[in-house]
Design a protein around this motif. Structure first.
Motif, PDB file in Angstrom:
ATOM      1  N   UNK A  80       0.817  -1.207   0.000  1.00 27.53           N
ATOM      2  CA  UNK A  80       0.000   0.000   0.000  1.00 27.53           C
ATOM      3  C   UNK A  80       0.855   1.263   0.000  1.00 27.53           C
ATOM      4  N   UNK A  81       1.947   1.240   0.769  1.00 22.00           N
ATOM      5  CA  UNK A  81       2.743   2.447   0.963  1.00 22.00           C
ATOM      6  C   UNK A  81       3.594   2.802  -0.243  1.00 22.00           C
ATOM      7  N   UNK A  82       4.180   1.814  -0.907  1.00 21.18           N
ATOM      8  CA  UNK A  82       5.089   2.116  -2.012  1.00 21.18           C
ATOM      9  C   UNK A  82       4.390   2.853  -3.159  1.00 21.18           C
ATOM     10  N   UNK A  83       3.200   2.429  -3.610  1.00 20.38           N
ATOM     11  CA  UNK A  83       2.528   3.198  -4.662  1.00 20.38           C
ATOM     12  C   UNK A  83       2.182   4.621  -4.225  1.00 20.38           C
ATOM     13  N   UNK A  84       1.800   4.776  -2.945  1.00 16.74           N
ATOM     14  CA  UNK A  84       1.500   6.126  -2.451  1.00 16.74           C
ATOM     15  C   UNK A  84       2.752   6.999  -2.487  1.00 16.74           C
ATOM     16  N   UNK A  85       3.873   6.473  -2.017  1.00 17.39           N
ATOM     17  CA  UNK A  85       5.112   7.253  -1.993  1.00 17.39           C
ATOM     18  C   UNK A  85       5.569   7.598  -3.406  1.00 17.39           C
ATOM     19  N   UNK A  86       5.363   6.681  -4.343  1.00 20.74           N
ATOM     20  CA  UNK A  86       5.732   6.965  -5.743  1.00 20.74           C
ATOM     21  C   UNK A  86       4.866   8.079  -6.311  1.00 20.74           C
ATOM     22  N   UNK A  87       3.553   8.034  -6.010  1.00 20.79           N
ATOM     23  CA  UNK A  87       2.666   9.111  -6.480  1.00 20.79           C
ATOM     24  C   UNK A  87       3.058  10.437  -5.865  1.00 20.79           C
ATOM     25  N   UNK A  88       3.349  10.419  -4.582  1.00 22.03           N
ATOM     26  CA  UNK A  88       3.713  11.666  -3.904  1.00 22.03           C
ATOM     27  C   UNK A  88       4.979  12.269  -4.506  1.00 22.03           C
ATOM     28  N   UNK A  89       5.960  11.425  -4.812  1.00 23.61           N
ATOM     29  CA  UNK A  89       7.208  11.916  -5.418  1.00 23.61           C
ATOM     30  C   UNK A  89       6.958  12.503  -6.797  1.00 23.61           C
ATOM     31  N   UNK A  90       5.943  11.951  -7.502  1.00 23.85           N
ATOM     32  CA  UNK A  90       5.634  12.421  -8.852  1.00 23.85           C
ATOM     33  C   UNK A  90       4.624  13.566  -8.848  1.00 23.85           C
ATOM     34  N   UNK A  91       4.149  13.958  -7.672  1.00 22.91           N
ATOM     35  CA  UNK A  91       3.185  15.041  -7.570  1.00 22.91           C
ATOM     36  C   UNK A  91       1.796  14.666  -8.045  1.00 22.91           C
ATOM     37  N   UNK A  92       1.458  13.358  -7.952  1.00 22.49           N
ATOM     38  CA  UNK A  92       0.138  12.895  -8.381  1.00 22.49           C
ATOM     39  C   UNK A  92      -0.719  12.526  -7.177  1.00 22.49           C
ATOM     40  N   UNK A  93      -2.039  12.589  -7.344  1.00 25.63           N
ATOM     41  CA  UNK A  93      -2.981  12.255  -6.279  1.00 25.63           C
ATOM     42  C   UNK A  93      -3.850  11.080  -6.697  1.00 25.63           C
ATOM     43  N   UNK A  94      -4.318  10.346  -5.705  1.00 29.07           N
ATOM     44  CA  UNK A  94      -5.315   9.305  -5.946  1.00 29.07           C
ATOM     45  C   UNK A  94      -6.443   9.517  -4.934  1.00 29.07           C
ATOM     46  N   UNK A  95      -7.689   9.684  -5.394  1.00 31.71           N
ATOM     47  CA  UNK A  95      -8.787  10.050  -4.496  1.00 31.71           C
ATOM     48  C   UNK A  95      -9.192   8.948  -3.524  1.00 31.71           C
ATOM     49  N   UNK A  96      -8.800   7.726  -3.799  1.00 34.49           N
ATOM     50  CA  UNK A  96      -9.162   6.608  -2.926  1.00 34.49           C
ATOM     51  C   UNK A  96      -7.954   6.108  -2.147  1.00 34.49           C
ATOM     52  N   UNK A  97      -6.870   5.842  -2.845  1.00 33.61           N
ATOM     53  CA  UNK A  97      -5.766   5.093  -2.265  1.00 33.61           C
ATOM     54  C   UNK A  97      -4.746   5.934  -1.517  1.00 33.61           C
ATOM     55  N   UNK A  98      -4.872   7.246  -1.559  1.00 34.64           N
ATOM     56  CA  UNK A  98      -4.009   8.112  -0.739  1.00 34.64           C
ATOM     57  C   UNK A  98      -4.586   8.338   0.653  1.00 34.64           C
ATOM     58  N   UNK A  99      -5.860   8.065   0.820  1.00 34.94           N
ATOM     59  CA  UNK A  99      -6.612   8.551   1.968  1.00 34.94           C
ATOM     60  C   UNK A  99      -6.012   8.164   3.317  1.00 34.94           C
ATOM     61  N   UNK A 100      -5.691   6.903   3.502  1.00 35.36           N
ATOM     62  CA  UNK A 100      -5.228   6.464   4.817  1.00 35.36           C
ATOM     63  C   UNK A 100      -3.883   7.069   5.192  1.00 35.36           C
ATOM     64  N   UNK A 101      -3.131   7.556   4.177  1.00 28.84           N
ATOM     65  CA  UNK A 101      -1.835   8.166   4.451  1.00 28.84           C
ATOM     66  C   UNK A 101      -1.907   9.686   4.550  1.00 28.84           C
ATOM     67  N   UNK A 102      -3.005  10.281   4.148  1.00 31.12           N
ATOM     68  CA  UNK A 102      -3.128  11.742   4.173  1.00 31.12           C
ATOM     69  C   UNK A 102      -4.130  12.223   5.223  1.00 31.12           C
ATOM     70  N   UNK A 103      -5.205  11.501   5.411  1.00 34.54           N
ATOM     71  CA  UNK A 103      -6.212  11.898   6.400  1.00 34.54           C
ATOM     72  C   UNK A 103      -5.763  11.556   7.808  1.00 34.54           C
ATOM     73  N   UNK A 104      -5.194  10.378   7.987  1.00 30.84           N
ATOM     74  CA  UNK A 104      -4.696   9.957   9.298  1.00 30.84           C
ATOM     75  C   UNK A 104      -3.245  10.406   9.484  1.00 30.84           C
ATOM     76  N   UNK A 105      -2.804  10.459  10.725  1.00 28.19           N
ATOM     77  CA  UNK A 105      -1.484  11.027  11.022  1.00 28.19           C
ATOM     78  C   UNK A 105      -0.349  10.008  10.977  1.00 28.19           C
ATOM     79  N   UNK A 106      -0.675   8.731  10.908  1.00 29.07           N
ATOM     80  CA  UNK A 106       0.369   7.711  10.834  1.00 29.07           C
ATOM     81  C   UNK A 106       1.039   7.763   9.464  1.00 29.07           C
ATOM     82  N   UNK A 107       2.352   7.924   9.471  1.00 27.69           N
ATOM     83  CA  UNK A 107       3.113   8.020   8.231  1.00 27.69           C
ATOM     84  C   UNK A 107       3.554   6.619   7.775  1.00 27.69           C
TER      85      UNK A 107
END
Length: 314
Positions: free
Chosen positions: A23-50
């Motif tokens: 779950x984390x690796x695709x999110x980190x890759x999107x973040x590095x590329x400046x891209x967002x995902x409306x579903x799969x970013x949520x648990x890493x952006x809404x909650x405070x656990x990194x």
């Protein structure tokens, strides 16, 4: 206390880290590329656990990790070196290289958090589930949004603004979860038949609510490292699946993202929503009871009551 030798716990750590990276690796890759995902970013952006915090494997309270690899945890928060008596009680020779969770320090520092989590979990578990919301909280968050700042400016409304507003007006809005209700547009607030607040949160949350069930992940990670990471990830993965279904029932068009809509504006869509909701409710109740089972001996050591409102952050 019981001991886990290095040859037993290192594979458990590796399995956990592989589970997280899915779950984390695709999110980190999107973040590095400046891209967002409306579903799969949520648990890493809404909650405070990194992601890095989630990647750390914890055995939970009462476990002694032995072996040279345990030494790196000496600098981790809420870990300590067992004394010789504890080592011998765990079946290890005195002077062994070992580490264990510092339960006493956690309880001392996080007493109110423990008490509040226990109150929320036990209260929610004891209430009957309600299944009449049909995911309309997401629709209320964009009700008449043309008058306000757009919530997700890069997404399109599946039915357009006018029809989306009509769906809100044609249905009874009954959200019991404050951390969903607080994102309503101002015009939608008076349409909600309930008035959830931070102050009444402990008496309002119920196990049919998707957001209350997603929050099992929040309570689990807030109580790390007392809880085993396997339980935290079980909560995470439930939250992940709930988020996907929650957004499928939302007013957004997510088909290009790979998420077909649940048409809650129709009778068939409402029935489909409730079917998923009931299944998630049953699964969440099992996890609640597992969390409470882990917390019970710790809650018994918490003498001071929690304040009326605690930790509004996710």
């Amino acid at each position: 206390m019981h001991a886990l030798p290095q040859e037993a716990w290192l594979p458990l750590q590796a399995v956990h880290q592989s589970r997280v990276r899915r779950y984390a690796d695709p999110y980190l890759a999107r973040r590095s590329a400046g891209r967002k995902h409306p579903v799969e970013d949520f648990l890493f952006t809404y909650y405070t656990q990194k992601p890095g915090q989630l990647l750390r494997w914890h055995p939970g309270a009462g476990v002694v990790l032995s072996g040279s690899a345990a030494a790196e945890r000496a600098g981790w928060k809420y870990y300590r070196t067992p004394d010789d008596g504890e080592l011998e009680a765990a079946g290890l020779p005195a002077g062994s290289t070992a580490i264990t969770v510092d339960v006493e320090a956690f309880v001392r520092d996080r007493r109110d958090a423990l008490h509040f989590a226990g109150t929320i979990l036990a209260g929610t578990a004891a209430r009957p589930a309600q299944f009449g919301c049909f995911g309309l909280h997401e629709w209320a968050m964009v009700y008449r949004q043309d008058k306000f700042e757009l919530r997700h400016e890069y997404l399109q409304l599946r039915l357009g603004s006018e029809r989306t507003d009509e769906v809100v007006e044609e249905n009874r809005i009954r959200c019991s979860h404050f951390d969903a209700f607080r994102f309503y547009t101002p015009d939608a607030v008076p349409l909600n038949s309930l008035a959830p607040s931070r102050e009444n949160q402990r008496s309002m949350e119920q196990p049919g609510c998707l957001h209350a069930n997603m929050d099992l992940y929040k309570w689990a990670y807030k109580l790390s490292p007392l809880l085993p990471s396997e339980l935290v990830m079980d909560c995470f993965e439930l939250s992940w699946r709930i988020r996907a279904m929650d957004m499928q029932a939302s007013p957004y068009d997510l088909l290009e993202w790979g998420y077909p809509a649940i048409l809650i504006e129709t009778a068939e869509g409402k029935a489909e929503y409730v079917e998923y909701q009931r299944a998630f409710s049953a699964e969440s109740q099992e996890l609640r009871h597992r969390l409470l089972q882990e917390l019970t001996p710790l809650l018994e050591s918490v003498a001071n009551p929690a304040p009326e409102s605690l930790e509004g952050q996710q």
